[in-house]
Design an enzyme around this catalytic site. Structure first.
Site, PDB file in Angstrom:
ATOM      1  N   ASP A  82       0.836  -1.201   0.000  1.00 35.19           N
ATOM      2  CA  ASP A  82       0.000   0.000   0.000  1.00 35.19           C
ATOM      3  C   ASP A  82       0.871   1.252   0.000  1.00 35.19           C
ATOM      4  O   ASP A  82       0.570   2.234  -0.668  1.00 35.19           O
ATOM      5  CB  ASP A  82      -0.884   0.032   1.251  1.00 35.19           C
ATOM      6  CG  ASP A  82      -1.977  -1.018   1.183  1.00 35.19           C
ATOM      7  OD1 ASP A  82      -2.061  -1.696   0.139  1.00 35.19           O
ATOM      8  OD2 ASP A  82      -2.719  -1.159   2.166  1.00 35.19           O
TER       9      ASP A  82
ATOM     10  N   LEU B  65     -10.684   7.756   1.181  1.00 38.79           N
ATOM     11  CA  LEU B  65     -10.193   8.718   2.178  1.00 38.79           C
ATOM     12  C   LEU B  65      -8.804   9.212   1.813  1.00 38.79           C
ATOM     13  O   LEU B  65      -7.981   8.457   1.276  1.00 38.79           O
ATOM     14  CB  LEU B  65     -10.131   8.053   3.555  1.00 38.79           C
ATOM     15  CG  LEU B  65     -11.456   7.696   4.221  1.00 38.79           C
ATOM     16  CD1 LEU B  65     -11.196   6.864   5.473  1.00 38.79           C
ATOM     17  CD2 LEU B  65     -12.229   8.953   4.589  1.00 38.79           C
TER      18      LEU B  65
ATOM     19  N   GLU C 184     -12.268   6.021  14.550  1.00 36.24           N
ATOM     20  CA  GLU C 184     -12.700   4.632  14.337  1.00 36.24           C
ATOM     21  C   GLU C 184     -11.498   3.822  13.889  1.00 36.24           C
ATOM     22  O   GLU C 184     -10.560   4.373  13.327  1.00 36.24           O
ATOM     23  CB  GLU C 184     -13.770   4.579  13.222  1.00 36.24           C
ATOM     24  CG  GLU C 184     -15.026   5.320  13.567  1.00 36.24           C
ATOM     25  CD  GLU C 184     -15.957   5.456  12.352  1.00 36.24           C
ATOM     26  OE1 GLU C 184     -15.718   4.820  11.310  1.00 36.24           O
ATOM     27  OE2 GLU C 184     -16.922   6.220  12.460  1.00 36.24           O
TER      28      GLU C 184
ATOM     29  N   LYS D 160      -9.459   1.592  11.392  1.00 41.09           N
ATOM     30  CA  LYS D 160      -9.516   1.430   9.933  1.00 41.09           C
ATOM     31  C   LYS D 160      -9.205  -0.034   9.642  1.00 41.09           C
ATOM     32  O   LYS D 160      -8.053  -0.457   9.657  1.00 41.09           O
ATOM     33  CB  LYS D 160      -8.530   2.343   9.231  1.00 41.09           C
ATOM     34  CG  LYS D 160      -8.624   2.261   7.717  1.00 41.09           C
ATOM     35  CD  LYS D 160      -7.793   3.328   7.048  1.00 41.09           C
ATOM     36  CE  LYS D 160      -7.984   3.354   5.547  1.00 41.09           C
ATOM     37  NZ  LYS D 160      -7.845   2.079   4.859  1.00 41.09           N
TER      38      LYS D 160
ATOM     39  N   ASP E 293      -8.706  -3.416   7.631  1.00 44.20           N
ATOM     40  CA  ASP E 293      -8.130  -3.662   6.321  1.00 44.20           C
ATOM     41  C   ASP E 293      -8.890  -4.813   5.672  1.00 44.20           C
ATOM     42  O   ASP E 293      -8.563  -5.964   5.864  1.00 44.20           O
ATOM     43  CB  ASP E 293      -6.652  -4.006   6.486  1.00 44.20           C
ATOM     44  CG  ASP E 293      -5.910  -3.860   5.189  1.00 44.20           C
ATOM     45  OD1 ASP E 293      -6.497  -3.334   4.226  1.00 44.20           O
ATOM     46  OD2 ASP E 293      -4.729  -4.273   5.125  1.00 44.20           O
TER      47      ASP E 293
ATOM     48  N   TYR F 257     -19.681   1.235   9.160  1.00 40.87           N
ATOM     49  CA  TYR F 257     -19.121   2.512   9.617  1.00 40.87           C
ATOM     50  C   TYR F 257     -19.748   3.743   8.980  1.00 40.87           C
ATOM     51  O   TYR F 257     -19.373   4.867   9.305  1.00 40.87           O
ATOM     52  CB  TYR F 257     -17.608   2.541   9.398  1.00 40.87           C
ATOM     53  CG  TYR F 257     -17.185   2.239   7.975  1.00 40.87           C
ATOM     54  CD1 TYR F 257     -17.518   3.090   6.917  1.00 40.87           C
ATOM     55  CD2 TYR F 257     -16.443   1.098   7.681  1.00 40.87           C
ATOM     56  CE1 TYR F 257     -17.138   2.802   5.621  1.00 40.87           C
ATOM     57  CE2 TYR F 257     -16.056   0.803   6.389  1.00 40.87           C
ATOM     58  CZ  TYR F 257     -16.397   1.660   5.359  1.00 40.87           C
ATOM     59  OH  TYR F 257     -16.029   1.374   4.081  1.00 40.87           O
TER      60      TYR F 257
ATOM     61  N   LYS G 291      -2.841   6.858   8.890  1.00 40.79           N
ATOM     62  CA  LYS G 291      -2.298   5.521   8.651  1.00 40.79           C
ATOM     63  C   LYS G 291      -1.190   5.148   9.627  1.00 40.79           C
ATOM     64  O   LYS G 291      -0.397   5.990  10.033  1.00 40.79           O
ATOM     65  CB  LYS G 291      -1.738   5.450   7.219  1.00 40.79           C
ATOM     66  CG  LYS G 291      -2.763   5.695   6.127  1.00 40.79           C
ATOM     67  CD  LYS G 291      -3.480   4.432   5.747  1.00 40.79           C
ATOM     68  CE  LYS G 291      -2.623   3.584   4.863  1.00 40.79           C
ATOM     69  NZ  LYS G 291      -3.385   2.749   3.955  1.00 40.79           N
TER      70      LYS G 291
ATOM     71  N   CYS H  54      12.145 -36.185  -1.389  1.00 42.88           N
ATOM     72  CA  CYS H  54      11.763 -35.571  -0.115  1.00 42.88           C
ATOM     73  C   CYS H  54      13.016 -35.178   0.670  1.00 42.88           C
ATOM     74  O   CYS H  54      13.915 -36.002   0.847  1.00 42.88           O
ATOM     75  CB  CYS H  54      10.916 -36.557   0.688  1.00 42.88           C
ATOM     76  SG  CYS H  54      10.628 -35.995   2.381  1.00 42.88           S
TER      77      CYS H  54
ATOM     78  N   CYS I 173      13.185 -37.728   3.859  1.00 47.10           N
ATOM     79  CA  CYS I 173      13.350 -39.190   3.785  1.00 47.10           C
ATOM     80  C   CYS I 173      13.910 -39.650   2.450  1.00 47.10           C
ATOM     81  O   CYS I 173      14.156 -40.831   2.258  1.00 47.10           O
ATOM     82  CB  CYS I 173      12.012 -39.878   4.060  1.00 47.10           C
ATOM     83  SG  CYS I 173      10.841 -39.724   2.698  1.00 47.10           S
TER      84      CYS I 173
ATOM     85  N   CYS J 239       5.550 -35.440  -0.637  1.00 49.62           N
ATOM     86  CA  CYS J 239       6.374 -36.630  -0.466  1.00 49.62           C
ATOM     87  C   CYS J 239       5.401 -37.810  -0.481  1.00 49.62           C
ATOM     88  O   CYS J 239       4.434 -37.835   0.286  1.00 49.62           O
ATOM     89  CB  CYS J 239       7.116 -36.563   0.864  1.00 49.62           C
ATOM     90  SG  CYS J 239       7.737 -38.160   1.386  1.00 49.62           S
TER      91      CYS J 239
ATOM     92  N   CYS K 256       7.330 -41.573   5.820  1.00 50.09           N
ATOM     93  CA  CYS K 256       8.343 -40.512   5.970  1.00 50.09           C
ATOM     94  C   CYS K 256       8.359 -40.020   7.424  1.00 50.09           C
ATOM     95  O   CYS K 256       7.313 -39.672   7.970  1.00 50.09           O
ATOM     96  CB  CYS K 256       7.985 -39.380   5.014  1.00 50.09           C
ATOM     97  SG  CYS K 256       8.843 -37.842   5.330  1.00 50.09           S
TER      98      CYS K 256
HETATM   99  S1  IVH Z   1     -15.158   5.819   5.927  1.00 50.38           S
HETATM  100  C1  IVH Z   1     -16.433   8.874   3.124  1.00 50.38           C
HETATM  101  N1  IVH Z   1     -14.563   4.316   7.991  1.00 50.38           N
HETATM  102  O1  IVH Z   1     -11.000   2.560   4.199  1.00 50.38           O
HETATM  103  C2  IVH Z   1     -15.960   7.835   4.043  1.00 50.38           C
HETATM  104  N2  IVH Z   1     -13.666   3.714   5.887  1.00 50.38           N
HETATM  105  O2  IVH Z   1      -9.749   4.610   1.995  1.00 50.38           O
HETATM  106  C3  IVH Z   1     -15.223   6.721   3.403  1.00 50.38           C
HETATM  107  N3  IVH Z   1     -12.331   1.681   5.923  1.00 50.38           N
HETATM  108  O3  IVH Z   1     -13.035   2.569   1.368  1.00 50.38           O
HETATM  109  C4  IVH Z   1     -14.923   5.584   4.226  1.00 50.38           C
HETATM  110  N4  IVH Z   1     -12.558   1.253   8.059  1.00 50.38           N
HETATM  111  O4  IVH Z   1     -12.826   0.427   2.729  1.00 50.38           O
HETATM  112  C5  IVH Z   1     -14.399   4.518   6.673  1.00 50.38           C
HETATM  113  N5  IVH Z   1     -14.128   3.071   9.910  1.00 50.38           N
HETATM  114  C6  IVH Z   1     -13.987   3.262   8.598  1.00 50.38           C
HETATM  115  C7  IVH Z   1     -13.227   2.380   7.804  1.00 50.38           C
HETATM  116  C8  IVH Z   1     -13.088   2.661   6.444  1.00 50.38           C
HETATM  117  C9  IVH Z   1     -12.022   0.842   6.918  1.00 50.38           C
HETATM  118  C10 IVH Z   1     -11.874   1.541   4.535  1.00 50.38           C
HETATM  119  C11 IVH Z   1     -12.969   1.577   3.518  1.00 50.38           C
HETATM  120  C12 IVH Z   1     -12.690   2.781   2.674  1.00 50.38           C
HETATM  121  C13 IVH Z   1     -11.226   2.957   2.875  1.00 50.38           C
HETATM  122  C14 IVH Z   1     -10.863   4.430   2.743  1.00 50.38           C
END
Ligand code: IVH
Length: 672
Positions: free
Chosen positions: A34, A84, A116, A118, A120, A227, A316, A410, A413, A428, A433
């Site tokens: 990322d 975001l 909140e 985030k 993945d 969310y 991040k 193997c 063995c 194997c 073995c």
């Molecule tokens: S809000 C306008 N809240 O992160 C608001 N996103 O790059 C847009 N994600 O596409 C998203 N946890 O897949 C929001 N608590 C959270 C999140 C969240 C994970 C992901 C989501 C979004 C990406 C933003």
């Protein structure tokens, strides 16, 4: 005017980003991290800022994600699903906050933010009309995603019906993910089946969600946290926190315990550090924190850009990546003979943890990475998941790097190695073995199998190297004297261990069956078999056709069972175990001619008297079959409050519908 080089560079970056979008969103097989993607994207934005004349309408900066795959139908989001903007340091967050207050809101006062986690995973939208889930889609390019309603319906924690009073129309947005523990289990199962393993939980979630066959999705441990929202008729919430609370009240899974309201930059930064500290101890993978302006009217005042809102930002975490060198590649032999290549790395500290090994999964993966011994590589750590080699730094090659051939024999063995055309792992072929034996015994005594406490990997390795244990049967021949030869083994401990071994003789049949490590017989299949057969002997005697006739037992399992029970060495082992007193207890026996004999029953909605699992077990005990989906073959549908599409389908097909009371009366079970 931009020079020719800039133009070409710009085009090549656009191409690169499109390629990575496709790899990430459509193929679920990213080639770069990322962080690297973000760098590439930032470079694109920089060029576009300096040379706006170069921007084409199809520039990746105008798209949120990748175009949708062809196999699913397109689903347009009524309100675009935005992405975001990222911030990566305290300083960047302070700049974000300052620009909100000074540039856009002209205020001195601190802003209330909601922090909140985030997660993945994969972003989805769920549309509820009059409280019923009517459609679900992936984010796709932000405007149009893929229609995945059937797959979403297989996720148990996503309600088909919202609790009342539900709005007329509601678009919920959330992140689908897989917990780390479940991810590891899934990969173990995949490996066992000879199917491809997933590099990380995000890929596993994405791959599981985008299955054309919803039955495959149903078997994957997907979870969701909601969310946000798109359309929400008659919405009355004034803040993000209130919106989340309402979603939770409607019965939607919301990560409320981990959502906090804080004041101003200091509040956000303070919480960020707290979260970062807990990152490694969480049950799921998060890649940062999402910070949202709490007040909805302030959000509206701030507004949105084409790709991102102004009122939220992703703060991040630092990437858990480092570069190191592959010093050699070792080969691991599993209990089914599967040979896994493991990279031995020059030890490197990846955000606080020393990494010196990484699984390479299989030779397809080695080819995909174009990996050689001696290569400089980027390694990534996701949660406490075994680290992964992300890519090779080809530019650092010296020419001395060595290829990694698939073994012909193997490594443990010297036996023959075979690779079936439909599998990705070589195996194997020698069932005797020693490496396989060790792994098989470890599996037999493990927690989900015979659960012999005090006999961990360390103790077993000692017993094996002392020559005291060679087969599973030898465990039951151990004496106190044998155990005294082990390190740190006193009288009390030896007594305890012998007792645990003795106790295991009466473990239920399903655990014993699972413990035998028969290919394709996981814990669930073992339980299914144990419910049908009262002993290992009756199972061993059953022919392949009658095995195939059992619900949930497919060709692969039936063939594997036939192979196992057709092997004289395995039969001898079973005989020895029997003679040594290993008599697994039959499971709750199915009543022959029980009141639901031969009937297929679907349970839907919430049951109030007994848990759904118990109701399903009850069906099976009475000779019936509990199924998850309604079809013409269904005999009864037991519908509790909140029953949705399954009930509707049953009504359409004219299937008999029972209330919970009627069902319990029919089974003769007294409601509690
Ligand atoms: S809000 C306008 N809240 O992160 C608001 N996103 O790059 C847009 N994600 O596409 C998203 N946890 O897949 C929001 N608590 C959270 C999140 C969240 C994970 C992901 C989501 C979004 C990406 C933003």
């Amino acid at each position: 005017m931009p020079g020719k080089n800039t133009k070409e560079h710009y085009r090549s970056i656009c191409r690169e980003i499109r390629r990575h979008n496709h790899l990430y969103h459509t193929l679920d097989a990213p080639e770069i991290s990322d962080a690297e993607y973000d760098r590439l994207f930032k470079e694109l934005l920089d060029i576009e800022q300096r040379h706006p004349e170069l921007i084409t309408p199809d520039s990746p900066s105008h798209q949120v994600g990748a175009p949708i795959a062809e196999k699913f139908s397109p689903a347009r989001h009524a309100i675009p699903m935005l992405s975001l903007k990222n911030v990566k340091s305290e300083e960047e967050f302070r700049e974000f906050d300052t620009s909100l207050r000074k540039t856009f809101l002209a205020r001195e006062e601190e802003i209330d933010y909601v922090c909140e986690m985030k997660l993945d995973g994969v972003a989805v939208e769920l549309t509820y009309r009059h409280g019923r889930l009517t459609s679900a889609s992936t984010r796709g390019d932000g405007l149009v995603g893929e229609e995945i309603t059937e797959n979403i319906r297989t996720i148990a924690s996503i309600p088909n019906n919202l609790s009342a009073p539900a709005p007329e129309l509601l678009d919920i947005r959330g992140e689908i993910f897989i917990q780390l523990e479940e991810f590891r289990k899934l990969n173990r199962v995949q490996e066992e089946k000879g199917e491809r393993t997933f590099a990380n939980p995000r890929n596993a979630a994405a791959g599981s969600l985008r299955q054309l066959d919803a039955a495959v999705t149903a078997q994957r441990p997907l979870a969701i946290f909601c969310y946000g929202n798109g359309r929400w008729s008659d919405a009355s919430h004034g803040t993000q926190l209130e919106a989340l609370q309402k979603m939770a009240d409607l019965g939607l899974p919301v990560n409320l315990e981990e959502t906090v309201k804080v004041r101003g930059t200091e509040g956000v930064i303070d919480h960020f550090h707290k979260l970062l500290k807990r990152r490694d101890s969480l049950p799921f993978e998060i890649d940062g924190m999402v910070v949202k302006v709490n007040d909805i009217s302030l959000q509206s005042e701030l507004g949105e850009l084409s790709r991102t809102p102004r009122w939220a930002v992703a703060f991040k975490f630092p990437p858990r990546q480092e570069t190191t060198v592959v010093e050699r590649v070792g080969l691991q032999v599993g209990r089914t003979g599967a040979i896994t290549p493991v990279a031995h790395l020059h030890p490197v500290n990846v955000s606080g943890v020393t990494v010196s090994r990484a699984s390479l999964h299989n030779w397809d993966e080695i080819a995909r990475l174009n990996l050689h011994v001696g290569d400089h590589v980027v390694v990534e750590r996701a949660g406490d998941v075994i680290p992964d080699v992300v890519r090779v730094l080809v530019e650092k090659r010296t020419g001395l790097e060595q290829p990694i051939p698939m073994p012909q024999t193997c490594p443990e063995c010297g036996g023959e190695v075979l690779k079936k055309p439909d599998e990705v792992v070589p195996r194997c072929a020698n069932p005797h073995c020693p490496a396989q034996t060790v792994e098989r015994i470890k599996h037999f005594v493990s927690r989900n199998a015979m659960d012999i406490e005090g006999l961990g990997a360390r103790q077993l390795s000692q017993l094996i190297s002392l020559g005291k244990v060679e087969t599973i049967a030898d465990l039951y021949r151990l004496t106190k004297e044998d155990l005294f030869d082990m390190e740190r083994m006193g009288d009390v401990l030896a007594e305890k261990l012998l007792n645990a071994i003795e106790q295991s003789k009466k473990q239920p049949l399903s655990r014993f069956l699972f413990g035998l490590g028969i290919r394709h017989v996981g814990a669930h299949t073992a339980r299914t078999l144990a419910r049908r057969f009262d002993s290992i002997e009756t199972l061993a005697e059953s022919d392949i056709e009658s095995l195939k006739a059992i619900h949930e037992i497919g060709d692969k399992v039936a063939e594997s069972l036939a192979d196992f029970f057709g092997d004289p060495a395995q039969l001898m082992l079973l005989q020895q175990l029997h003679r040594l007193g290993v008599n697994p207890a039959p499971e709750r026996v199915v009543q022959q001619g029980g009141s639901l004999s031969g009937k297929t029953v679907v349970i839907t909605g919430t049951l109030e008297q007994i848990p759904r699992k118990e109701a399903e077990e009850l069906v099976e005990r009475l000779g019936g079959r509990a199924s998850g989906s309604v079809s013409k073959k269904t005999d009864y549908v037991v519908a509790g409050p909140g029953a949705g599409s399954k009930l509707a389908k049953a009504e359409k097909l004219g299937i008999e519908i029972l209330t919970e009371e009627a069902f319990l009366a029919m089974t003769g079970e007294e409601p509690t």
